[in-house]
Design a protein around this motif. Structure first.
Motif, mmCIF file in Angstrom:
data_model
loop_
_atom_site.group_PDB
_atom_site.id
_atom_site.type_symbol
_atom_site.label_atom_id
_atom_site.label_comp_id
_atom_site.label_asym_id
_atom_site.label_seq_id
_atom_site.Cartn_x
_atom_site.Cartn_y
_atom_site.Cartn_z
ATOM 1 N N ASN A 12 0.783 -1.231 0.000
ATOM 2 C CA ASN A 12 0.000 0.000 0.000
ATOM 3 C C ASN A 12 0.822 1.291 0.000
ATOM 4 O O ASN A 12 0.250 2.376 -0.032
ATOM 5 N N TYR A 13 2.145 1.199 0.028
ATOM 6 C CA TYR A 13 2.929 2.427 0.140
ATOM 7 C C TYR A 13 2.741 3.367 -1.048
ATOM 8 O O TYR A 13 2.740 4.590 -0.886
ATOM 9 N N GLU A 14 2.562 2.817 -2.247
ATOM 10 C CA GLU A 14 2.396 3.695 -3.412
ATOM 11 C C GLU A 14 1.096 4.486 -3.326
ATOM 12 O O GLU A 14 1.069 5.681 -3.657
ATOM 13 N N LEU A 36 7.901 8.301 4.470
ATOM 14 C CA LEU A 36 8.120 6.860 4.444
ATOM 15 C C LEU A 36 9.610 6.531 4.341
ATOM 16 O O LEU A 36 10.079 5.558 4.934
ATOM 17 N N VAL A 37 10.357 7.339 3.619
ATOM 18 C CA VAL A 37 11.806 7.149 3.562
ATOM 19 C C VAL A 37 12.401 7.366 4.950
ATOM 20 O O VAL A 37 13.215 6.559 5.425
ATOM 21 N N THR A 47 4.390 4.209 11.121
ATOM 22 C CA THR A 47 3.552 4.803 10.078
ATOM 23 C C THR A 47 2.227 4.056 9.988
ATOM 24 O O THR A 47 2.161 2.846 10.192
ATOM 25 N N ARG A 48 1.187 4.806 9.659
ATOM 26 C CA ARG A 48 -0.140 4.239 9.482
ATOM 27 C C ARG A 48 -0.840 4.942 8.326
ATOM 28 O O ARG A 48 -0.780 6.174 8.200
ATOM 29 N N GLY A 49 -1.503 4.147 7.504
ATOM 30 C CA GLY A 49 -2.397 4.691 6.501
ATOM 31 C C GLY A 49 -3.771 4.845 7.139
ATOM 32 O O GLY A 49 -4.188 4.002 7.939
ATOM 33 N N ILE A 50 -4.443 5.921 6.800
ATOM 34 C CA ILE A 50 -5.831 6.115 7.239
ATOM 35 C C ILE A 50 -6.699 5.604 6.103
ATOM 36 O O ILE A 50 -6.561 6.053 4.959
#
Length: 145
Positions: A12-14, A36-37, A47-50
């Protein structure tokens, strides 16, 4: 509407990197790719994606400054999903996750003092301003646990 915080992975990073704030907010928010780097090459970065259902709509990064202090370094909601209550709900979820660490005594956040929305938004969660950072650029605010 189901909101969740999910770890950032190779899957999911992209999508997280593709999220953007409004042009007016760009001066106040760091690029997700750069964050993210940073998290990849520095210890203690979480780190967390919402996610709204299964769609990424925002990003968080917090950092363990010490065993008893966490600083929220990054927080953004994509421009297409702002003004829907997502940021408020996501902040509550992040604070709950952070507070699971019983060793913490302080959660800190900093923001540009010229950001007209930040002060009231963070104060509504209990953050209290404690002064400017060492570079005299950003306001520091904290929650004492």
């Amino acid at each position: 509407m189901t909101l969740s915080l999910r770890p950032i992975t190779t899957d999911n990073y992209e999508a997280i990197c593709d999220l953007d704030v409004t042009p007016e907010q760009e001066a106040f928010v760091a690029c997700n790719m750069w964050s993210l780097v940073e998290a990849t090459y520095n210890d203690g970065h979480i780190t967390r994606g919402i996610y709204l259902n299964d769609e990424p709509v925002g990003f968080f990064m917090w950092v363990y400054e010490s065993r008893d202090k966490v600083s929220i370094y990054r927080f953004m909601v994509d421009q297409a999903h702002q003004r829907k209550g997502i940021g408020r709900q996501a902040m509550l979820m992040a604070l709950q996750e952070i507070q699971q660490d019983s060793n913490l005594s302080c959660i800190e956040i900093c923001y540009n003092p010229n950001n007209p929305v930040a002060k009231d938004f963070y104060a509504s969660f209990g953050f209290i301003e404690v002064g400017m950072d060492d570079d005299d650029e950003d306001m520091l605010a904290e929650i004492r646990l």
